[in-house]
Write an enzyme that holds these catalytic residues in place. Structure first.
Site, mmCIF file in Angstrom:
data_model
loop_
_atom_site.group_PDB
_atom_site.id
_atom_site.type_symbol
_atom_site.label_atom_id
_atom_site.label_comp_id
_atom_site.label_asym_id
_atom_site.label_seq_id
_atom_site.Cartn_x
_atom_site.Cartn_y
_atom_site.Cartn_z
ATOM 1 N N GLY A 101 61.281 24.513 -2.177
ATOM 2 C CA GLY A 101 60.016 24.381 -2.894
ATOM 3 C C GLY A 101 60.122 23.687 -4.235
ATOM 4 N N GLY A 103 60.905 20.414 -4.435
ATOM 5 C CA GLY A 103 60.588 18.997 -4.234
ATOM 6 C C GLY A 103 61.792 18.093 -4.044
ATOM 7 C CG ASP A 148 55.445 18.636 -3.197
ATOM 8 O OD1 ASP A 148 54.632 19.368 -3.775
ATOM 9 O OD2 ASP A 148 56.312 19.065 -2.411
#
Ligand code: PMV
Length: 309
Positions: A101, A103, A148
């Site tokens: 999480g 990225g 993202d």
């Protein structure tokens, strides 16, 4: 030779609901980053891709067609209008933990796009970098919101609504987050797919949960822009209650959230797709070290304390 970097990121509010058009807030995490270097390769050999962190080396032409590195390099070369395959080596490495999480895949893509643009001396706008990266996000995620690639490209806190013009956030008063890794890797597309199936089964219930999450993002934006970051604590707890309701939390996430709150964090929630990955906790300067210590004792594989500015 050229070298380019891209930071990690953390979603502060609104994950999952953002896929359904509600607003979300995310910020770059500069303590971790991906790096791409581009240098001349063997004459006539074409593009050689190398990712030593994961023991992966391959000529572009031999890489699977849908491989994210192949796709990002091919699409970027075509965007840069490099007609025939150049003889270059593209090497990537990253200190961003994978599938947690933060990225990692997105940052690798952004660093490659920028590395190639610099190597060939052709400037690319942030918009172009973000767009190229978004194409690869579709391979990782299936139906990504685009948050993202946006936050990692622009390297600024963002208030993000899918398919809307980007809004960066003016952080009136900086605040601190402890980001703690459960050590459980959870692919985004699995959690996103599960939420989609649940939404299809119970659209009214899920839409109203997404609405509540969207409202939290709006309130969080006000708190950030008006210089009242302490208000974010209760909003994080409320966002976490809703993330539990859409079934993306996990026992490991809950253990870390509880530990952070017990140690004096003002609020805590999972960050990203959930089921594993990271939690974030809002901490004052005076309790940050205590929260970090308790999170590590509570099983966190890694803890980053970062200031959002
Ligand atoms: O796992 P991450 O940090 O890439 O987070 C994905 C965020 C989601 O809202 C769940 C999906 C998306 O595309 O926005």
């Amino acid at each position: 030779m050229s070298t380019a970097y891209a930071p990690g990121k953390s979603i502060l509010f609104g994950e999952h609901a953002v896929v359904y058009g509600r607003p979300a807030i995310a910020a770059p995490v500069q303590q971790v980053r991906a790096e791409a270097t581009v240098q001349p390769g063997k004459a006539g050999a074409g593009v050689f891709l190398s990712a030593p962190d994961v023991n992966w080396d391959c000529y572009l032409a031999n890489a699977p067609k849908e491989h994210p590195l192949r796709v990002i390099v091919t699409n970027t070369l075509s965007r840069l209008q490099i007609a025939s395959e150049p003889d270059i080596v593209v090497r990537v490495s990253s200190t961003i933990p994978m599938a947690c999480g933060l990225g990692s895949g997105t940052a690798v893509s952004v660093s490659i796009v920028r590395g190639l643009a610099v190597y060939f001396g052709i400037p690319l706008s942030n918009e172009a970098v973000s767009e190229l990266t978004f194409e690869v996000e579709k391979i990782y995620h299936g139906t990504p919101s685009g948050i993202d690639n946006t936050v990692i490209t622009y390297e600024k806190p963002v208030y993000f609504v899918k398919s809307k013009t980007l809004e960066t956030l003016a952080v009136r008063k900086p605040f601190r987050l402890a980001i703690a890794d459960t050590g459980v890797c959870s692919p985004t597309w699995v959690a996103v797919g599960d939420v989609r199936r649940s939404w299809e089964r119970a659209p009214h219930r899920y839409d109203s949960l997404f609405d509540e999450i969207g409202n939290i993002s709006r309130l969080a934006r006000q708190a950030i822009e008006s210089g009242n970051p302490d208000e974010l604590g209760p909003l994080m707890n409320e966002n976490q209650r809703l993330l539990r309701a859409i079934d993306v939390s996990s026992p490991e996430l809950e253990t870390l959230i509880e530990a952070a709150l017990r140690a004096g964090a003002m609020g805590a929630k999972l960050s990203g797709a959930g089921r594993g990955g990271n939690i974030i906790a809002l901490v004052s300067e005076s309790v940050a070290w205590q929260v970090e210590k308790v999170l590590r004792e509570g099983g966190a594989h890694n803890v980053i304390v970062t200031e959002i500015t």
